[in-house]
Structures are given as structure tokens and as C-alpha cells.
Design a protein around this motif. Structure first.
Motif, short mmCIF file in Angstrom:
data_model
loop_
_atom_site.label_atom_id
_atom_site.label_comp_id
_atom_site.label_asym_id
_atom_site.label_seq_id
_atom_site.Cartn_x
_atom_site.Cartn_y
_atom_site.Cartn_z
N TYR A 76 0.55 -1.00 -0.06
CA TYR A 76 0.01 -0.09 -0.16
C TYR A 76 1.29 0.58 -0.24
O TYR A 76 0.31 2.45 -0.75
CB TYR A 76 -0.80 0.39 1.44
N ILE A 77 2.46 1.26 0.63
CA ILE A 77 3.04 2.97 0.69
C ILE A 77 3.47 2.68 -1.15
O ILE A 77 3.45 3.27 -1.51
CB ILE A 77 4.46 1.82 1.69
N THR A 78 3.69 2.19 -1.51
CA THR A 78 4.22 1.39 -2.74
C THR A 78 3.32 1.48 -3.28
O THR A 78 3.45 2.55 -4.98
CB THR A 78 5.59 1.09 -3.06
N GLY A 79 2.13 1.69 -3.76
CA GLY A 79 0.68 1.61 -4.13
C GLY A 79 0.55 0.08 -5.45
O GLY A 79 0.55 0.86 -6.26
N GLN A 80 1.84 -0.73 -5.03
CA GLN A 80 1.94 -2.11 -6.96
C GLN A 80 2.55 -3.17 -5.72
O GLN A 80 2.53 -3.07 -4.59
CB GLN A 80 2.94 -1.46 -7.34
N SER A 93 -9.03 -0.42 -1.11
CA SER A 93 -10.41 -0.12 -1.07
C SER A 93 -10.04 -1.44 -2.09
O SER A 93 -11.07 -2.17 -2.23
CB SER A 93 -10.76 0.39 -1.95
N VAL A 94 -8.67 -2.18 -2.45
CA VAL A 94 -8.13 -3.58 -2.71
C VAL A 94 -7.37 -5.10 -1.71
O VAL A 94 -6.37 -3.66 -1.36
CB VAL A 94 -8.13 -3.84 -3.83
N LEU A 95 -8.34 -5.75 -1.75
CA LEU A 95 -6.87 -6.11 -0.85
C LEU A 95 -5.52 -6.55 -1.97
O LEU A 95 -5.47 -6.64 -2.89
CB LEU A 95 -7.71 -8.25 -1.54
N TYR A 214 -5.20 -2.58 7.86
CA TYR A 214 -5.62 -1.76 6.45
C TYR A 214 -6.24 -2.07 5.53
O TYR A 214 -6.99 -1.36 4.59
CB TYR A 214 -3.57 -1.20 6.07
N GLU A 215 -6.24 -3.94 5.14
CA GLU A 215 -6.91 -4.09 4.67
C GLU A 215 -8.03 -4.14 4.39
O GLU A 215 -8.98 -4.07 5.90
CB GLU A 215 -6.73 -5.41 3.85
N PRO A 216 -9.11 -4.08 3.38
CA PRO A 216 -10.69 -3.72 3.32
C PRO A 216 -11.64 -5.49 3.88
O PRO A 216 -11.38 -6.31 3.15
CB PRO A 216 -10.83 -3.94 2.14
N HIS A 217 -12.82 -5.19 4.82
CA HIS A 217 -13.01 -5.79 5.92
C HIS A 217 -13.83 -6.60 5.12
O HIS A 217 -13.96 -7.81 4.52
CB HIS A 217 -13.31 -5.64 7.21
N LEU A 218 -14.21 -5.61 3.84
CA LEU A 218 -15.26 -6.63 3.00
C LEU A 218 -15.10 -7.48 2.30
O LEU A 218 -15.44 -8.52 1.91
CB LEU A 218 -15.91 -5.61 2.49
N ALA A 219 -14.02 -7.42 1.77
CA ALA A 219 -13.00 -8.31 0.99
C ALA A 219 -12.67 -9.53 1.77
O ALA A 219 -11.57 -10.45 1.69
CB ALA A 219 -11.60 -8.32 -0.04
N LEU A 220 -12.26 -9.29 3.06
CA LEU A 220 -11.76 -10.59 4.13
C LEU A 220 -12.59 -11.30 4.55
O LEU A 220 -13.26 -12.29 4.93
CB LEU A 220 -11.34 -10.24 4.81
N PHE A 221 -13.97 -10.81 4.75
CA PHE A 221 -14.32 -12.04 6.38
C PHE A 221 -15.78 -11.52 6.18
O PHE A 221 -16.22 -10.56 5.73
CB PHE A 221 -14.06 -10.16 7.92
N LEU A 222 -16.63 -12.70 7.54
CA LEU A 222 -17.72 -12.51 6.77
C LEU A 222 -18.15 -13.58 8.62
O LEU A 222 -17.10 -13.80 9.03
CB LEU A 222 -18.00 -13.99 6.07
#
Ligand code: GLN
Length: 287
Positions: A76-80, A93-95, A214-222
Motif C-alpha cells: 500500500y505504501i508503494t501502491g503496487q 480499497s482492494v486486497l 489496512y486491508e478492506p474487511h469487506l474483502a476478507l471477513f464474513l
């Protein structure tokens, strides 16, 4: 004695600082963040180890190291993030694409090697677009559709398609959809590939701060992965052509039962495949 502003001194100082903050891969991260900032390959840092950083470079590097010391992931710091045969843009906004997901892509490409027929493919919960874009890059004649519930994620996937497939990105479709809800009902696929969220909320406490903060919880957790994934598999079947295949990355403790249930519910074939660390990571089904 090294100059305090040299690449070598600053790397050492940053490594020590990150170690003090208990960042596990302190040296590697210090190197990645500096190489990216200076636009050098990481190995080139050592060829240039006496090079002095300018005041601006030093400040920018310090800022990056401080971010990392607060557990912000390097990607996320380097953006890639490098994934399969490409480098993907990532943001919060993305995993951040994982190596297991590269294995999923590799499996699909190998399984479809002999299959010359043009395939219509859906990458469901695409996030950065890493699965679908990597597939399209390997098989340019495939008809690829990327979908995600998050508009921000889809914007990132679009940017990645433009960068990685400048010639083909117009033939990729992007759909904002909560699973299959907004995917036109007449669309049928030969292949659905997905790395959906699959981590139980109750596992949150055991996870690294890098992920949680930092990572989007929507993409990870249920709340209830079993229920969600069962529903997803069921819906996927109705969207596949006869003989169409479904590939999903998932929770190892659920993979065998999801396959068994899928067979009981009418899928023609099903198997669990292991990841490189020997975990039951993938569900592969044929309608
Ligand atoms: N498909 C993306 C990936 O594999 C995003 C997955 C997700 O958001 N659950 O990294």
C-alpha cells in the motif's frame, strides 16, 4: 565510515527502526521501500550503496518508513504488488493479492491448456482484478468479465486492465454487482474464478495488524463463511454452461465439505486442491 545520507547507512538505520517496532521483514521492507522510491531495482541498491540521498528523497523515505512502522503494508505504501506475470496497482480499497491466488490462476491456465475453445470467464469479487486480468493476459482470446460489489475496487481493476492490457482492456467488461445480483441473467459462463471473502469474523483477533488495520474487511471477513460460500456456489452453478468449471480459493477447513455438498446438490464433478503449503485451499467444480 559511510556517509549518514548514503543508501547503505539509511537502509541500516531504517532496518533498525523497523526491527525496534517489531516489523518482521524489516530489512526487506526497508529495501523495497527505498528501491521503489528511487526507481531502482532492489539489487541495484547495492551497486549504488554509496549514493547520497537528497533532502527531498530522505524526507520521502522517512515518511515511508514511519508508515511501515505503523504496520501499513509495503504494497500500500508503494501502491503496487507483483502478481503472476504482472505488477498490479493496489490501494486500501482492494486486497493485496496473495501467492495462493497466483496458484489458483496457474491451475486454471494449466487445466485449460488443451482447451482451444474461446471461453467466457467471470472473475467474481475481482478486487484489484488480479485473477481475471492475469487470465486474459495468458489467453487473449478469452472473453473476460470482472465484477465486484465495491465501486472503488472496480475502479482499481479498470486501471490495472488499462496498464497491463493496453490493447485488450476495451474487450474486458466490468460489472458492479453484489455477487450475481446485478450480473445480467442471460449471461452464461464457461469458467467462474473467485477469491471471495472467506475468513470467519471470529478469526480477526489472530490476524496481523497489517491486515486488520489496512486491508478492506469487506474483502476478507464474513460472519458465517459456510452459509455465504454455499449460496455463492449454488448461484454459480446456475450461471455456468453445461460442463462449465468453477474455481474458488477458500478456507481450508471448509473446502472438503463445500465440495461434498456441491456434489450432493447436482454438480457433475468436484475436488479439493491443496496450496503449496499443503492446505485444502481450492474448490474446483464442474457443472
Ligand atoms: N480477487 C482479488 C484477489 O484475489 C480480491 C479478492 C477479494 O476481494 N476477496 O486478491
Amino acid at each position: 565510515m559511510q556517509h549518514p545520507d548514503s543508501i547503505l547507512s539509511l537502509l541500516k538505520k531504517s532496518e533498525d527502526f523497523l526491527k525496534k517496532k517489531e516489523i518482521p521483514s524489516a530489512r526487506l521492507d526497508a529495501e523495497i521501500l527505498l528501491a521503489d522510491l528511487l526507481n531502482l531495482q532492489r539489487v541495484k541498491l547495492y551497486v549504488n550503496f554509496e549514493r547520497l540521498l537528497t533532502e527531498t528523497e530522505k524526507n520521502a523515505y522517512r515518511e515511508r518508513i514511519v508508515d511501515r512502522s505503523k504496520n501499513k503494508p509495503t504494497a500500500y505504501i508503494t501502491g503496487q504488488k507483483a502478481f503472476y506475470n504482472s505488477v498490479f496497482f493496489v490501494n486500501e480499497s482492494v486486497l493485496i493479492p496473495r501467492p495462493e491466488t497466483e496458484e489458483l490462476v496457474e491451475k486454471i491456465i494449466l487445466d485449460f491448456k488443451e482447451n482451444e475453445k474461446e471461453q467466457t470467464v467471470l472473475d467474481l469479487c475481482t478486487g484489484s482484478g488480479c485473477i481475471g486480468i492475469s487470465l486474459k493476459l495468458a489467453r487473449k482470446d478469452w472473453n473476460v468479465i470482472l465484477s465486484d460489489v465495491s465501486e472503488e475496487a472496480l475502479a482499481t481493476a479498470r486501471k490495472n486492465a488499462e496498464k497491463i492490457l493496453p490493447e485488450e482492456n476495451e474487450s474486458i467488461q466490468f460489472l458492479e454487482s453484489d455477487l450475481f445480483a446485478s450480473i445480467p441473467s442471460e449471461l452464461r459462463f464457461d469458467l467462474i474464478a473467485t477469491n471471495p471473502p472467506y475468513i470467519p469474523l471470529t478469526d480477526k483477533e489472530t490476524m496481523m495488524k497489517d491486515v486488520i488495520d489496512y486491508e478492506p474487511h469487506l474483502a476478507l471477513f464474513l460472519e458465517n463463511p459456510k452459509e455465504f460460500l454455499t449460496r455463492l456456489i449454488d448461484k454459480a452453478r446456475s450461471r455456468l454452461n453445461e460442463g462449465g468449471r468453477f474455481y474458488m480459493e477458500t478456507l481450508p477447513s471448509l473446502a472438503p465439505v463445500l465440495v461434498a455438498e456441491a456434489i450432493a446438490n447436482g454438480w457433475k464433478e468436484g475436488k479439493v486442491e491443496k496450496d503449496l503449503s499443503g492446505k485444502d485451499r481450492f474448490v474446483v467444480l464442474t457443472r
